[in-house]
Design a protein around this motif. Structure first.
Motif, mmCIF file in Angstrom:
data_model
loop_
_atom_site.group_PDB
_atom_site.id
_atom_site.type_symbol
_atom_site.label_atom_id
_atom_site.label_comp_id
_atom_site.label_asym_id
_atom_site.label_seq_id
_atom_site.Cartn_x
_atom_site.Cartn_y
_atom_site.Cartn_z
ATOM 1 N N GLU A 81 8.838 20.125 -15.532
ATOM 2 C CA GLU A 81 10.105 20.142 -14.801
ATOM 3 C C GLU A 81 9.897 20.540 -13.346
ATOM 4 O O GLU A 81 10.498 19.961 -12.436
ATOM 5 C CB GLU A 81 11.079 21.109 -15.475
ATOM 6 N N ARG A 82 9.032 21.515 -13.107
ATOM 7 C CA ARG A 82 8.777 21.950 -11.738
ATOM 8 C C ARG A 82 8.112 20.850 -10.928
ATOM 9 O O ARG A 82 8.488 20.586 -9.773
ATOM 10 C CB ARG A 82 7.900 23.216 -11.750
ATOM 11 N N GLU A 85 10.541 18.075 -10.109
ATOM 12 C CA GLU A 85 11.471 18.460 -9.045
ATOM 13 C C GLU A 85 10.788 18.443 -7.684
ATOM 14 O O GLU A 85 11.384 18.040 -6.684
ATOM 15 C CB GLU A 85 12.065 19.835 -9.324
ATOM 16 N N GLU A 86 9.521 18.858 -7.622
ATOM 17 C CA GLU A 86 8.789 18.786 -6.353
ATOM 18 C C GLU A 86 8.678 17.341 -5.880
ATOM 19 O O GLU A 86 8.879 17.045 -4.697
ATOM 20 C CB GLU A 86 7.397 19.390 -6.514
ATOM 21 N N ALA A 88 10.632 14.806 -6.767
ATOM 22 C CA ALA A 88 11.967 14.322 -6.407
ATOM 23 C C ALA A 88 12.396 14.845 -5.042
ATOM 24 O O ALA A 88 13.055 14.133 -4.270
ATOM 25 C CB ALA A 88 12.981 14.740 -7.473
ATOM 26 N N GLY A 89 12.016 16.074 -4.732
ATOM 27 C CA GLY A 89 12.369 16.635 -3.431
ATOM 28 C C GLY A 89 11.746 15.855 -2.280
ATOM 29 O O GLY A 89 12.373 15.661 -1.227
ATOM 30 N N ASP A 143 12.602 8.872 -13.063
ATOM 31 C CA ASP A 143 13.001 10.021 -12.263
ATOM 32 C C ASP A 143 12.779 9.722 -10.788
ATOM 33 O O ASP A 143 12.601 8.566 -10.392
ATOM 34 C CB ASP A 143 12.244 11.279 -12.700
ATOM 35 N N SER A 144 12.812 10.746 -9.980
ATOM 36 C CA SER A 144 12.560 10.650 -8.532
ATOM 37 C C SER A 144 13.543 9.720 -7.829
ATOM 38 O O SER A 144 13.223 9.124 -6.805
ATOM 39 C CB SER A 144 11.113 10.196 -8.245
ATOM 40 N N HIS A 228 20.961 13.718 -7.853
ATOM 41 C CA HIS A 228 19.971 13.626 -8.919
ATOM 42 C C HIS A 228 18.646 13.035 -8.452
ATOM 43 O O HIS A 228 17.818 12.685 -9.272
ATOM 44 C CB HIS A 228 20.535 12.791 -10.071
#
Length: 229
Positions: A81-82, A85-86, A88-89, A143-144, A228
C-alpha cells in the motif's frame, strides 16, 4: 535530486527519469524526486516534457520492493500500500500540473509507467515505443490513476481490454487507439518532438492553461477529480 533531472531552457522544463539501471522504474527514490522536480518547475515555464534516460521510458512500479515486503518484517499489505501510494503520488504530480505537459516516449512505458505517460497531455513516441497497463501480470488491480485517465483517452471498452489483457501494444496500435498523439521515425524523433514542444511553448501560456482546465472539466462542466490518482 539523484534520480530525476530538471532542465529548463527557452520556457521548456524537461523532467527526466534518470535511473536507467532500473529501467526508470518508479522506486521510492524516483517517485519522490519526480514529485520534487514537478514542484521545482519555475513559474515562468511554458511547457513541461517528461522523459526517461536510457532505452526505457518507465518500467512501472517497484515490484522488487513489494516482493521484499512479502519476504521481510514489514507486513506485506502495508508495504505494498505504501509503495502504491508513492507511485500514485508521482503520477498525480504530473497529472495535476497546470502547464501543458508532453510525454516523450521511447522504448516501453509499462504498468505505472504507462499511467505516467497518459498523465501527460500529449504523448509523442518513437517507432520503438510501446505501452502497457499490465497490472494484472503482477497480481495488482489497476492503480496510479490509470482507471480514470485511460478511459478518458481511449473509451471504456478499449480501456477494459488493455487492462484485462495487460497487452504490451506497439507504437502503431497505440497511435491507432488514440494513446499516442504522434509516432515519429527513430532518426527524426528528437527533432520532431522538439518542434512540437517549441510550438506549444510559443503559445499564450495563460490561455493554454485555461484551455487545459476547461477540457479537463469535461462536457458536464464538473472538474476532474484526482482524488484516487
Amino acid at each position: 535530486m539523484d534520480n530525476v533531472t530538471l532542465d529548463v531552457a527557452d520556457g521548456v522544463a524537461t523532467v527526466t527519469l534518470d535511473h536507467p539501471e532500473m529501467r526508470n522504474a518508479l522506486t521510492s527514490g524516483v517517485a519522490t524526486d519526480l514529485i520534487d522536480a514537478m514542484e521545482a518547475v519555475p513559474d515562468d515555464a511554458r511547457c513541461v516534457v517528461v522523459a526517461g534516460n536510457g532505452p526505457t521510458f518507465c518500467a512501472g512500479g517497484d515490484i522488487d520492493a513489494m516482493v521484499e515486503g512479502v519476504e521481510g518484517d514489514e507486513p506485506a499489505h502495508d508495504r505494498v500500500e505504501r509503495i502504491v501510494e508513492e507511485t500514485a503520488g508521482a503520477v498525480r504530480a504530473v497529472a495535476t500540473c497546470d502547464l501543458p505537459t508532453v510525454a516523450k516516449i521511447h522504448g516501453p512505458a509499462y504498468g505505472a509507467g504507462g499511467a505516467l505517460a497518459i498523465a501527460c497531455d500529449l504523448l509523442l513516441a518513437s517507432e520503438d515505443a510501446s505501452i502497457s497497463f499490465g497490472f494484472r501480470q503482477v497480481g495488482l488491480n489497476v492503480d496510479s490513476g490509470a482507471s480514470q485517465l485511460l478511459p478518458r483517452i481511449v473509451g471504456e471498452n478499449v480501456a477494459k481490454e488493455l487492462l484485462y489483457t495487460g497487452e504490451l501494444i506497439d507504437a502503431d496500435r497505440a497511435e491507432a487507439v488514440g494513446l499516442f498523439n504522434h509516432v515519429y521515425p527513430d532518426d527524426e524523433f528528437e527533432g520532431r518532438v522538439a518542434g512540437m514542444v517549441d510550438r506549444i511553448a510559443s503559445g499564450p501560456t495563460v490561455a493554454l492553461k485555461q484551455s487545459k482546465r476547461l477540457v479537463e472539466q469535461g462536457p458536464t462542466g464538473s472538474p476532474v477529480s484526482y482524488t484516487h490518482l
